[in-house]
Design an enzyme around this catalytic site. Structure first.
Site, PDB file in Angstrom:
ATOM      1  N   ALA A 191       0.867  -1.199   0.008  1.00  0.00           N
ATOM      2  CA  ALA A 191      -0.028  -0.088   0.099  1.00  0.00           C
ATOM      3  C   ALA A 191       0.998   1.158  -0.066  1.00  0.00           C
ATOM      4  O   ALA A 191       0.550   2.079   0.805  1.00  0.00           O
ATOM      5  CB  ALA A 191      -0.868   0.055   1.242  1.00  0.00           C
ATOM      6  N   HIS A 454      -8.479  35.759  -3.972  1.00  0.00           N
ATOM      7  CA  HIS A 454      -9.779  35.164  -3.370  1.00  0.00           C
ATOM      8  C   HIS A 454     -10.856  34.934  -4.592  1.00  0.00           C
ATOM      9  O   HIS A 454     -10.703  35.956  -5.380  1.00  0.00           O
ATOM     10  CB  HIS A 454     -10.356  36.339  -2.217  1.00  0.00           C
ATOM     11  CG  HIS A 454     -11.779  35.816  -1.820  1.00  0.00           C
ATOM     12  ND1 HIS A 454     -11.804  34.919  -0.898  1.00  0.00           N
ATOM     13  CD2 HIS A 454     -12.846  36.161  -2.219  1.00  0.00           C
ATOM     14  CE1 HIS A 454     -13.280  34.688  -0.787  1.00  0.00           C
ATOM     15  NE2 HIS A 454     -13.838  35.493  -1.476  1.00  0.00           N
TER      16      HIS A 454
HETATM   17  P1  NAI Z   1       6.591   2.286  -1.897  1.00  0.00           P
HETATM   18  O1  NAI Z   1       8.091   2.152  -1.311  1.00  0.00           O
HETATM   19  O2  NAI Z   1       6.087   3.597  -2.035  1.00  0.00           O
HETATM   20  O3  NAI Z   1       5.795   1.408  -1.297  1.00  0.00           O
HETATM   21  C1  NAI Z   1       5.793  -0.189  -0.964  1.00  0.00           C
HETATM   22  C2  NAI Z   1       4.832  -0.569  -0.090  1.00  0.00           C
HETATM   23  O4  NAI Z   1       5.002  -2.158  -0.043  1.00  0.00           O
HETATM   24  C3  NAI Z   1       5.445  -0.206   1.414  1.00  0.00           C
HETATM   25  O5  NAI Z   1       4.250   0.143   2.231  1.00  0.00           O
HETATM   26  C4  NAI Z   1       6.066  -1.390   2.076  1.00  0.00           C
HETATM   27  O6  NAI Z   1       5.617  -1.449   3.401  1.00  0.00           O
HETATM   28  C5  NAI Z   1       4.989  -2.570   1.320  1.00  0.00           C
HETATM   29  N1  NAI Z   1       5.742  -3.805   1.114  1.00  0.00           N
HETATM   30  C6  NAI Z   1       7.132  -4.109   1.195  1.00  0.00           C
HETATM   31  N2  NAI Z   1       7.261  -5.375   0.863  1.00  0.00           N
HETATM   32  C7  NAI Z   1       5.963  -6.031   1.164  1.00  0.00           C
HETATM   33  C8  NAI Z   1       5.408  -7.435   1.271  1.00  0.00           C
HETATM   34  N3  NAI Z   1       6.307  -8.338   1.249  1.00  0.00           N
HETATM   35  N4  NAI Z   1       4.133  -7.792   1.400  1.00  0.00           N
HETATM   36  C9  NAI Z   1       3.401  -6.594   1.742  1.00  0.00           C
HETATM   37  N5  NAI Z   1       3.771  -5.426   1.518  1.00  0.00           N
HETATM   38  C10 NAI Z   1       5.026  -4.922   1.344  1.00  0.00           C
HETATM   39  O7  NAI Z   1       6.969   1.327  -3.296  1.00  0.00           O
HETATM   40  P2  NAI Z   1       6.163   1.395  -4.650  1.00  0.00           P
HETATM   41  O8  NAI Z   1       4.658   1.740  -4.350  1.00  0.00           O
HETATM   42  O9  NAI Z   1       6.523   0.212  -5.423  1.00  0.00           O
HETATM   43  O10 NAI Z   1       6.617   2.563  -5.488  1.00  0.00           O
HETATM   44  C11 NAI Z   1       8.210   2.670  -5.690  1.00  0.00           C
HETATM   45  C12 NAI Z   1       8.520   4.194  -5.597  1.00  0.00           C
HETATM   46  O11 NAI Z   1       8.281   4.634  -6.995  1.00  0.00           O
HETATM   47  C13 NAI Z   1       7.925   5.082  -4.631  1.00  0.00           C
HETATM   48  O12 NAI Z   1       8.641   4.972  -3.481  1.00  0.00           O
HETATM   49  C14 NAI Z   1       8.361   6.340  -5.277  1.00  0.00           C
HETATM   50  O13 NAI Z   1       9.452   6.725  -5.132  1.00  0.00           O
HETATM   51  C15 NAI Z   1       7.923   6.141  -6.889  1.00  0.00           C
HETATM   52  N6  NAI Z   1       6.820   6.536  -7.227  1.00  0.00           N
HETATM   53  C16 NAI Z   1       6.301   7.749  -6.950  1.00  0.00           C
HETATM   54  C17 NAI Z   1       5.256   8.181  -7.281  1.00  0.00           C
HETATM   55  C18 NAI Z   1       4.495   9.562  -7.046  1.00  0.00           C
HETATM   56  O14 NAI Z   1       5.523  10.395  -6.946  1.00  0.00           O
HETATM   57  N7  NAI Z   1       3.401  10.021  -7.172  1.00  0.00           N
HETATM   58  C19 NAI Z   1       4.120   7.491  -8.081  1.00  0.00           C
HETATM   59  C20 NAI Z   1       4.448   6.043  -8.123  1.00  0.00           C
HETATM   60  C21 NAI Z   1       5.779   5.511  -7.749  1.00  0.00           C
END
Ligand code: NAI
Ligand code: FAD
Length: 475
Positions: A191, A454
């Site tokens: 999440a 505003h």
């Molecule tokens: P994330 O680091 O945001 O979230 C990964 C989530 O997976 C964490 O909550 C973690 O606790 C959980 N997790 C890890 N291992 C797990 C497991 N074995 N089982 C269940 N949950 C687990 O990584 P995400 O969503 O993959 O995105 C990667 C990166 O890409 C982000 O950290 C961000 O830097 C970038 N990104 C940025 C966006 C934006 O700026 N709007 C949009 C999408 C990605």
């Protein structure tokens, strides 16, 4: 004789292509090595961000939001819509069109700035008379030499051990941006930012979405009060089913669906879904870079080691973007690219990692810059907090979207702004004011004394600044 360059950039994501443009602007003879192929097999510039990240995800977020708005958001305005339907093929084609326009745009920028695109995989092989030797393996294999090298090889999705990603039944961001039909039941592991953004896309288009998160608390990177508000909206109002504190067990992938075993609160549970997205973070791309052949230092987590100015342990070799420490965000990599190019050209350069804005493009959006309240508490920094809701702002009422608030944290003694946290449909735009303020080390009083138009949503930021001194005018 090997071709020689002043600067060779490896990777053309937002970090690399911006570094190449800035280097060329500064009069340096520049090449950029890129091997990315899009699904039709065509080579493409732009990296993760443009091809399978920021740009396509925002296109689908917008389309799916428009659809949900047509279904649910217009009745209050006195507009009745019947028969709203999703044409997914058209929606995906629109997204692909935006991606193509943007990636082709970089080709044009490269031509305009006389940057040579070296098509293929780049790796260090040694040092020659003119600088670092980079072997580029594409249609042919050629070795080029660069006085300076900027490594901008980015990152790829982290996968779960023993759960292969086929981009059909089990997808990472690549497959999850291209489902050919809307799954009835979608499972998501993680999440985090991708889980919430892409989970929202497919939920709005009709999927029943269940997100399984390992950590016991929701959105721990955000300020606690924002995370709490987001939880309420995403789960209670929007029906995202987010299950916290889970431990993923056995996953069976069949032709018709996926069955996931997991544990929550010591209980064995099961989730059946038609498709599964794995979004558990990203890992830096350093495989096959030839780092070992030149002694380029990589840390235990696979990131290239750099100092505050993105210098590696090798002379005239810089590394920027997702492949180095710091948030994995496109704009962070871009600014590092500008800095590296300027340092190579003999100028000064600096990136302040403390003022990098974060945005999560859910609905409402979540955006912040600086410290969270829980970080300030943990660090023992004395602060005052001011918060103001959108629910009593005239513009938000006119929009028909009054979710969320602006929260400002300022130092108790100096009043310097230490963090700003926003949850609102337009948080991605509103956060810019806070970033400028923090970069100029403004106080909450500075924002409180600045005239805000505003009616506008920015008045809520103004009121939050006033609230730091307990003198909001409209509450
Ligand atoms: P994330 O680091 O945001 O979230 C990964 C989530 O997976 C964490 O909550 C973690 O606790 C959980 N997790 C890890 N291992 C797990 C497991 N074995 N089982 C269940 N949950 C687990 O990584 P995400 O969503 O993959 O995105 C990667 C990166 O890409 C982000 O950290 C961000 O830097 C970038 N990104 C940025 C966006 C934006 O700026 N709007 C949009 C999408 C990605
Ligand atoms: P990348 O974009 O990963 O580019 C690296 C490039 O290097 C790739 O093209 C790769 O092919 C190439 N490469 C790698 N190794 C070699 C080699 N040896 N030889 C030749 N080429 C090589 N960030 C935001 O700020 N806002 C967002 O809204 C946002 N949304 C996202 C949504 C999704 C679904 C995902 C997955 C990510 C999102 N991100 C977002 C994160 C953002 O995409 C990354 O932070 C950004 O792309 C990193 O840029 P980069 O240039 O460092 O690397």
């Amino acid at each position: 004789m090997a071709q020689t360059f002043d600067v060779i950039v490896i990777g053309s994501g937002p970090a690399g292509y911006i570094a190449a443009i800035r280097a060329a602007q500064l009069g340096l003879k520049t090449a950029c090595v890129e091997e990315w192929r899009n699904p039709t097999g065509e080579l493409a510039l732009g990296g993760t961000c443009l091809n399978v990240g920021c740009i396509p995800s925002k296109a689908l977020l917008e389309s799916s939001e428009q659809y949900e708005h047509a279904l649910q958001g217009l009745a209050d305005h006195g507009i009745a819509v019947t028969g709203a339907k999703v044409d997914l093929a058209k929606m995906l084609a629109r997204k692909d069109g935006i991606v193509a326009k943007m990636t082709k745009g970089i080709e044009t920028l490269f031509r305009k700035n006389k940057i040579q695109w070296l098509k293929g995989h780049g790796r260090f092989t040694g040092k020659g008379a003119a600088g670092w030797q980079i072997e580029v393996s594409g249609a042919t294999v050629e070795t080029v030499e660069g006085k300076a090298v900027i490594v901008a090889t980015g990152s790829k999705a982290r996968h779960l051990p023993g759960l292969p990603v086929d981009q059909e039944m089990v997808c990472d961001n690549v497959g999850a941006l291209a489902f050919r039909d809307v799954p009835s039941r979608l499972g998501v592991i993680g999440a985090g930012v991708i889980g919430l953004e892409l989970g929202s896309v497919w939920r709005r288009l009709g999927a029943k979405v269940v997100i399984l998160e390992a950590l016991p608390n929701f959105l721990g990177v955000a300020d606690d009060s924002v995370a709490k508000e987001a939880w309420k909206i995403f789960t209670k109002e929007q029906g995202l089913d987010i299950r916290l504190g889970v431990k993923i067990g056995k996953v069976d992938v069949g032709k018709k669906g996926v069955v996931l075993g997991y544990e929550q609160d010591g209980q064995a549970e099961k989730l059946e879904c038609d498709r599964l997205i794995v979004s558990i973070g990203r890992v830096p791309n350093t495989d096959g870079l030839g780092a070992e052949s030149v002694g380029l230092k990589i840390d235990a987590r696979g990131f290239i080691e750099v100092d505050d100015h993105c210098r590696t342990n090798l002379a005239n070799v810089f590394a920027i973007g997702d492949v180095v420490r710091g948030p994995m965000l496109a704009h962070k990599g871009e600014e590092e690219g500008v800095m590296a190019a300027e340092l190579i050209a003999g100028q000064k350069g600096h990136v302040n990692l403390e003022t990098i804005p974060w945005v999560i493009y859910t609905s409402p959006e979540i955006a912040w810059v600086g410290k969270t309240e829980q970080q300030l508490k943990a660090e023992g920094v004395p602060y005052r907090a001011g918060q103001f809701p959108f629910s009593i702002n005239g513009r938000a009422l006119g929009h028909g979207d009054t979710h969320g608030f602006v929260k400002m944290l300022a130092h108790q003694r100096t009043d310097e702004i230490l963090g700003v946290h926003i949850i609102n449909t337009h948080a991605s735009e509103l956060i810019a004011e806070a970033v400028v303020a923090m970069e100029f080390r403004a106080s909450a009083e500075d924002i409180a004394r600045i005239v805000h138009a505003h009616p506008s949503l920015s008045e809520v930021t103004h009121e939050a600044a006033l609230a730091v001194d307990k003198r909001s005018l409209n509450m």
